[in-house]
Design an enzyme around this catalytic site. Structure first.
Site, PDB file in Angstrom:
ATOM      1  N   GLU A   1       4.263   0.084   4.965  1.00 20.11           N
ATOM      2  CA  GLU A   1       4.107   0.870   6.199  1.00 20.11           C
ATOM      3  C   GLU A   1       4.007   2.367   5.941  1.00 20.11           C
ATOM      4  OE1 GLU A   1       6.223   1.387  10.611  1.00 20.11           O
ATOM      5  OE2 GLU A   1       7.050  -0.007   9.146  1.00 20.11           O
TER       6      GLU A   1
ATOM      7  N   LYS B   1       5.058  -3.618  13.656  1.00 18.08           N
ATOM      8  CA  LYS B   1       5.989  -4.420  14.442  1.00 18.08           C
ATOM      9  C   LYS B   1       5.328  -5.764  14.653  1.00 18.08           C
ATOM     10  CE  LYS B   1      10.011  -2.817  15.154  1.00 18.08           C
ATOM     11  NZ  LYS B   1      10.104  -2.606  13.702  1.00 18.08           N
TER      12      LYS B   1
ATOM     13  N   PRO C   1       0.784  -1.241   0.000  1.00 16.04           N
ATOM     14  CA  PRO C   1       0.000   0.000   0.000  1.00 16.04           C
ATOM     15  C   PRO C   1       0.811   1.284   0.000  1.00 16.04           C
ATOM     16  CG  PRO C   1      -0.095  -1.067   2.148  1.00 16.04           C
ATOM     17  CD  PRO C   1       0.565  -2.037   1.231  1.00 16.04           C
ATOM     18  N   PHE C   2       2.123   1.209   0.276  1.00 13.46           N
ATOM     19  CA  PHE C   2       2.945   2.422   0.247  1.00 13.46           C
ATOM     20  C   PHE C   2       4.156   2.237  -0.664  1.00 13.46           C
ATOM     21  CE2 PHE C   2       0.568   2.419   4.208  1.00 13.46           C
ATOM     22  CZ  PHE C   2      -0.109   3.608   4.083  1.00 13.46           C
ATOM     23  N   SER C   3       3.901   1.552  -1.778  1.00 11.99           N
ATOM     24  CA  SER C   3       4.949   1.347  -2.775  1.00 11.99           C
ATOM     25  C   SER C   3       5.334   2.675  -3.425  1.00 11.99           C
ATOM     26  CB  SER C   3       4.464   0.390  -3.867  1.00 11.99           C
ATOM     27  OG  SER C   3       4.174  -0.875  -3.341  1.00 11.99           O
TER      28      SER C   3
END
Length: 436
Positions: free
Chosen positions: A237, A253, A219-221
């Site tokens: 992340e 984590k 989702p944060f490529s």
């Protein structure tokens, strides 16, 4: 008016290929249409691309935030760029002395010539009217819809040389035991310890990024280029985002590999959900993030929206928590500085953890465990955590990635090593495979 795109995947491929023609290029992709996980990323757009630079600035590791504030305040426009981990030396009285093979600057932001925004099958093009002509707008639109798709052949995709590690397995296990000694002495509760794999060789970064996205959509490529330096990221992340006066941080984590069968996969998911050691790691970082956000937040607005959420990704399950706060919007950059570097990549207490990271790691992190993202014209922003990422310096033919995990008193060195290999799996695969 938005442009309707029937095949979003093909359009994003064309965007990436168009990036070959720009020395300043960023493509931030949530892979939402691919549904890689049930994780709610809360993004306004499915993907954003920035091409070209009208204005830009870069800074060293001692003056980055100060100079960025002046630059951002002088422009009411989009800014794209990165924060290097080594900006810790501006935030705290610290230093970095390890070698850096990729050599990104500590901080770099640019005001793009073109911004392409995608949501669903609708695409918007933004630009500065005074900087481009009607003909240039027409030509650029045609380029995005008709650019030739590059094909890599033979070994152009992957490395022909072998990856090397900064640590042998025995050296890594010994370092983890040393860190556990520090924990048992009370120097620190948790420290995120990382190791680098590197090689000297040539890759096609655009093709490698496509393969990484297909193998490990996240989702944060992002694909990020500054001249001959490249970041190819499959990050799951979020570091920090701001919408209006609302901040959101979503630290990760807790990691376990996916199972080979549905039954084994379900067992792995439940194992992570109930793992006391992983929960201890997660809650320590949640408390650290709460403290970091409280330094900027309005009184009594910091809250934990979700604790110990378990989410599926193609290679792993992750334990993700969500923390939110409200701030005075004028303090947008201070909120980043007060939370940087992110707790999930440092440890607790943060300063002592960073000192131990410098003592025991063997390469400079640079952009790795830093952040890449954007500020929009309203000074809202969204930044990822640079993990699960390949870094490439095409001038030096240097390819690198780093992997790590949180070390606590409950850590088993062998399991920590195995977790690193799980995280490295997709990165190694795309770097060593050949295209038929």
């Amino acid at each position: 008016c938005p442009l309707f795109v029937e095949d979003v995947a093909c359009f994003k491929h064309r965007l990436l290929e168009a990036g070959r023609h720009f020395s300043r290029f960023a493509l931030l992709d949530s892979h939402r249409s691919g549904k890689p996980s049930s994780f709610n990323v809360r993004n306004r757009y499915d993907f954003i691309a920035a091409m070209g630079a009208v204005e830009e600035m870069k800074a060293g590791e001692r003056d980055g935030f100060t100079r960025l504030h002046r630059f951002a305040e002088s422009l009411d426009d989009w800014l794209f760029g990165h924060f290097s981990y080594d900006l810790k030396n501006e935030v705290e009285q610290l230093s970095s002395s390890h070698p850096d093979g990729v050599e990104f600057s500590a901080l770099h932001f640019f005001q793009p010539l073109w911004v392409v925004l995608g949501r669903g099958k609708d695409v918007w093009l933004e630009y500065l009217p005074e900087r481009v002509s009607d003909q240039e707008i027409c030509d650029f639109t045609k380029q995005l819809t008709g650019v030739d798709l590059h094909a890599s052949n033979g070994n152009a995709l992957g490395l022909t040389t072998s990856l090397q590690g900064r640590f042998t397995k025995e050296e890594y296990l010994q370092a983890v035991n040393h860190l556990k000694d520090h924990i048992q002495r009370g120097d620190v509760y948790e420290v995120t310890f990382c190791q680098e794999y590197f090689a000297y060789g040539r890759i096609d970064p655009f093709a490698v990024h496509r393969e990484l996205g297909a193998l490990s959509p996240a989702p944060f490529s992002c694909f990020y280029r500054l001249d001959d330096r490249y970041l190819l990221s499959a990050s799951p992340e979020r570091f920090l985002s701001k919408t209006g006066n609302q901040l959101i941080s979503q630290p990760i984590k807790g990691t376990i590999g996916r199972g080979r069968t549905p039954e084994e996969d379900k067992k792995h998911r439940e194992s992570l959900r109930k793992d006391i050691k992983e929960q201890a790691e997660n809650v320590m970082i949640v408390d650290l993030v709460r403290n970091d956000l409280s330094r900027t937040a309005l009184p009594q607005t910091v809250k934990v929206d979700e604790l110990f959420g378990i989410y599926a990704f193609p290679q792993v399950y992750q334990m993700i928590s969500t923390i939110s706060a409200r701030i005075d919007p004028h303090h947008y950059l201070q909120s980043i500085r007060n939370a940087f570097p992110m707790g999930s990549m440092t440890g607790a207490p943060k300063v002592r953890a960073m000192e131990l990271i410098e003592q025991y790691e063997r390469s400079r992190r640079g952009v790795y465990s830093g952040a890449v993202g954007y500020f929009d014209p309203r000074k809202d922003f969204d930044f990822n955590v640079v993990i699960r990422s390949i870094l490439y310096n095409s001038e030096k033919n240097y390819v690198s990635f780093q992997v790590g995990g949180a070390i606590t008193n409950l850590s088993d060195p062998q399991r920590e090593y195995e977790e690193c290999q799980v995280k490295a799996k997709a990165l190694k695969k795309v770097l060593t495979q050949k295209r038929e």
